[in-house]
Structure formats: structure tokens, C-alpha cells
Design a protein around this motif. Sequence first.
Motif, PDB file in Angstrom:
ATOM      1  N   MET A   1     -81.868 -54.944   0.419  1.00 25.73           N
ATOM      2  CA  MET A   1     -81.453 -53.961  -0.575  1.00 25.73           C
ATOM      3  C   MET A   1     -82.574 -52.969  -0.819  1.00 25.73           C
ATOM      4  O   MET A   1     -83.755 -53.328  -0.827  1.00 25.73           O
ATOM      5  N   ALA A   2     -82.204 -51.725  -1.046  1.00 26.95           N
ATOM      6  CA  ALA A   2     -83.190 -50.653  -1.236  1.00 26.95           C
ATOM      7  C   ALA A   2     -83.905 -50.801  -2.579  1.00 26.95           C
ATOM      8  O   ALA A   2     -83.296 -51.118  -3.593  1.00 26.95           O
ATOM      9  N   ASN A   3     -85.206 -50.579  -2.570  1.00 27.53           N
ATOM     10  CA  ASN A   3     -86.007 -50.681  -3.789  1.00 27.53           C
ATOM     11  C   ASN A   3     -86.442 -49.323  -4.324  1.00 27.53           C
ATOM     12  O   ASN A   3     -86.898 -49.234  -5.452  1.00 27.53           O
ATOM     13  N   HIS A   4     -86.335 -48.291  -3.503  1.00 24.81           N
ATOM     14  CA  HIS A   4     -86.776 -46.960  -3.914  1.00 24.81           C
ATOM     15  C   HIS A   4     -85.577 -46.033  -4.029  1.00 24.81           C
ATOM     16  O   HIS A   4     -84.559 -46.207  -3.352  1.00 24.81           O
ATOM     17  N   LYS A   5     -85.754 -45.028  -4.848  1.00 22.48           N
ATOM     18  CA  LYS A   5     -84.701 -44.033  -5.057  1.00 22.48           C
ATOM     19  C   LYS A   5     -84.342 -43.335  -3.734  1.00 22.48           C
ATOM     20  O   LYS A   5     -83.169 -43.121  -3.418  1.00 22.48           O
ATOM     21  N   SER A   6     -85.375 -43.011  -2.967  1.00 18.45           N
ATOM     22  CA  SER A   6     -85.155 -42.320  -1.697  1.00 18.45           C
ATOM     23  C   SER A   6     -84.422 -43.218  -0.698  1.00 18.45           C
ATOM     24  O   SER A   6     -83.580 -42.740   0.067  1.00 18.45           O
ATOM     25  N   ALA A   7     -84.733 -44.514  -0.732  1.00 16.22           N
ATOM     26  CA  ALA A   7     -84.065 -45.450   0.174  1.00 16.22           C
ATOM     27  C   ALA A   7     -82.594 -45.603  -0.210  1.00 16.22           C
ATOM     28  O   ALA A   7     -81.719 -45.709   0.666  1.00 16.22           O
ATOM     29  N   GLU A   8     -82.311 -45.598  -1.504  1.00 13.91           N
ATOM     30  CA  GLU A   8     -80.925 -45.672  -1.959  1.00 13.91           C
ATOM     31  C   GLU A   8     -80.148 -44.435  -1.525  1.00 13.91           C
ATOM     32  O   GLU A   8     -78.984 -44.516  -1.124  1.00 13.91           O
ATOM     33  N   LYS A   9     -80.818 -43.288  -1.592  1.00 14.42           N
ATOM     34  CA  LYS A   9     -80.187 -42.036  -1.159  1.00 14.42           C
ATOM     35  C   LYS A   9     -79.902 -42.090   0.342  1.00 14.42           C
ATOM     36  O   LYS A   9     -78.830 -41.662   0.788  1.00 14.42           O
ATOM     37  N   ARG A  10     -80.846 -42.600   1.119  1.00 10.69           N
ATOM     38  CA  ARG A  10     -80.653 -42.707   2.568  1.00 10.69           C
ATOM     39  C   ARG A  10     -79.451 -43.591   2.892  1.00 10.69           C
ATOM     40  O   ARG A  10     -78.688 -43.309   3.811  1.00 10.69           O
ATOM     41  N   ILE A  11     -79.285 -44.667   2.116  1.00 10.77           N
ATOM     42  CA  ILE A  11     -78.135 -45.559   2.326  1.00 10.77           C
ATOM     43  C   ILE A  11     -76.834 -44.800   2.090  1.00 10.77           C
ATOM     44  O   ILE A  11     -75.881 -44.907   2.871  1.00 10.77           O
ATOM     45  N   ARG A  12     -76.790 -44.008   1.015  1.00 11.09           N
ATOM     46  CA  ARG A  12     -75.593 -43.213   0.715  1.00 11.09           C
ATOM     47  C   ARG A  12     -75.325 -42.202   1.826  1.00 11.09           C
ATOM     48  O   ARG A  12     -74.185 -42.039   2.287  1.00 11.09           O
ATOM     49  N   GLN A  13     -76.376 -41.524   2.262  1.00 10.53           N
ATOM     50  CA  GLN A  13     -76.224 -40.507   3.304  1.00 10.53           C
ATOM     51  C   GLN A  13     -75.759 -41.135   4.618  1.00 10.53           C
ATOM     52  O   GLN A  13     -74.884 -40.595   5.304  1.00 10.53           O
ATOM     53  N   THR A  14     -76.356 -42.274   4.958  1.00  6.54           N
ATOM     54  CA  THR A  14     -75.996 -42.955   6.196  1.00  6.54           C
ATOM     55  C   THR A  14     -74.539 -43.390   6.179  1.00  6.54           C
ATOM     56  O   THR A  14     -73.836 -43.250   7.182  1.00  6.54           O
ATOM     57  N   ALA A  15     -74.104 -43.907   5.031  1.00  2.00           N
ATOM     58  CA  ALA A  15     -72.703 -44.338   4.910  1.00  2.00           C
ATOM     59  C   ALA A  15     -71.762 -43.152   5.105  1.00  2.00           C
ATOM     60  O   ALA A  15     -70.730 -43.264   5.793  1.00  2.00           O
ATOM     61  N   ARG A  16     -72.117 -42.008   4.521  1.00  3.53           N
ATOM     62  CA  ARG A  16     -71.299 -40.806   4.648  1.00  3.53           C
ATOM     63  C   ARG A  16     -71.250 -40.328   6.096  1.00  3.53           C
ATOM     64  O   ARG A  16     -70.181 -40.014   6.636  1.00  3.53           O
ATOM     65  N   ARG A  17     -72.404 -40.268   6.745  1.00  2.00           N
ATOM     66  CA  ARG A  17     -72.476 -39.807   8.131  1.00  2.00           C
ATOM     67  C   ARG A  17     -71.730 -40.761   9.059  1.00  2.00           C
ATOM     68  O   ARG A  17     -71.042 -40.325   9.994  1.00  2.00           O
ATOM     69  N   THR A  18     -71.882 -42.075   8.815  1.00  2.00           N
ATOM     70  CA  THR A  18     -71.212 -43.066   9.654  1.00  2.00           C
ATOM     71  C   THR A  18     -69.705 -42.881   9.599  1.00  2.00           C
ATOM     72  O   THR A  18     -69.023 -42.946  10.636  1.00  2.00           O
TER      73      THR A  18
END
Length: 86
Positions: A1-18
Motif C-alpha cells: 500500500m502507498a505511504n506517500h501522497k505522490s505514490a497514491e496519486k501514481r496508483i490512481r493514474q496507473t489505474a486510469r491509464r490501465t
Amino acid sequence: MANHKSAEKRIRQTARRTEINRNRVSRIRTFVKKVETAISSGNKAEAAEAFKAAQPEMMRGASKGVLHKNTVSRKLSRLSARIKAL
């Protein structure tokens, strides 16, 4: 699980792109399947028409980075050859 704000954002972006990329690949497969069925039925005119519709869709997938450019070129070349052989 992401611990940083930027990592959480990357997860959201990756899900959208996928999701977008999965839709693109699915759309390409559908167009290719239409060409394949037209070839198997032996209808050259219908196959050529389906190929004409599939070609820009496949190249768009290559330009968007969903599929490799050479893979798309190879597939288009093989489909074209099969249509010409009809």
C-alpha cells in the motif's frame, strides 16, 4: 500500500491509464477479428473493407504505446497478404 501522497496519486493514474489501454487493445482485437472472419468466409471485398477500418485503429494503438510499432506492422502485413491470397 502507498505511504506517500505522490505514490497514491501514481496508483490512481496507473489505474486510469490501465483502463484506457485495456479498452484500446480490446477495440483493436475486435477490428482484427472482423477482418479474420471476413477472410475465413472468403469474401475478399468485405475483408478489404474490414482491413481498411482496422488499419488506422491498429496504428493508433502503436502510436499510443499500447502495442509495439513493429508488431502492428507485422500483423497488418500478414493480414494484407492473406487478403491478397483470396
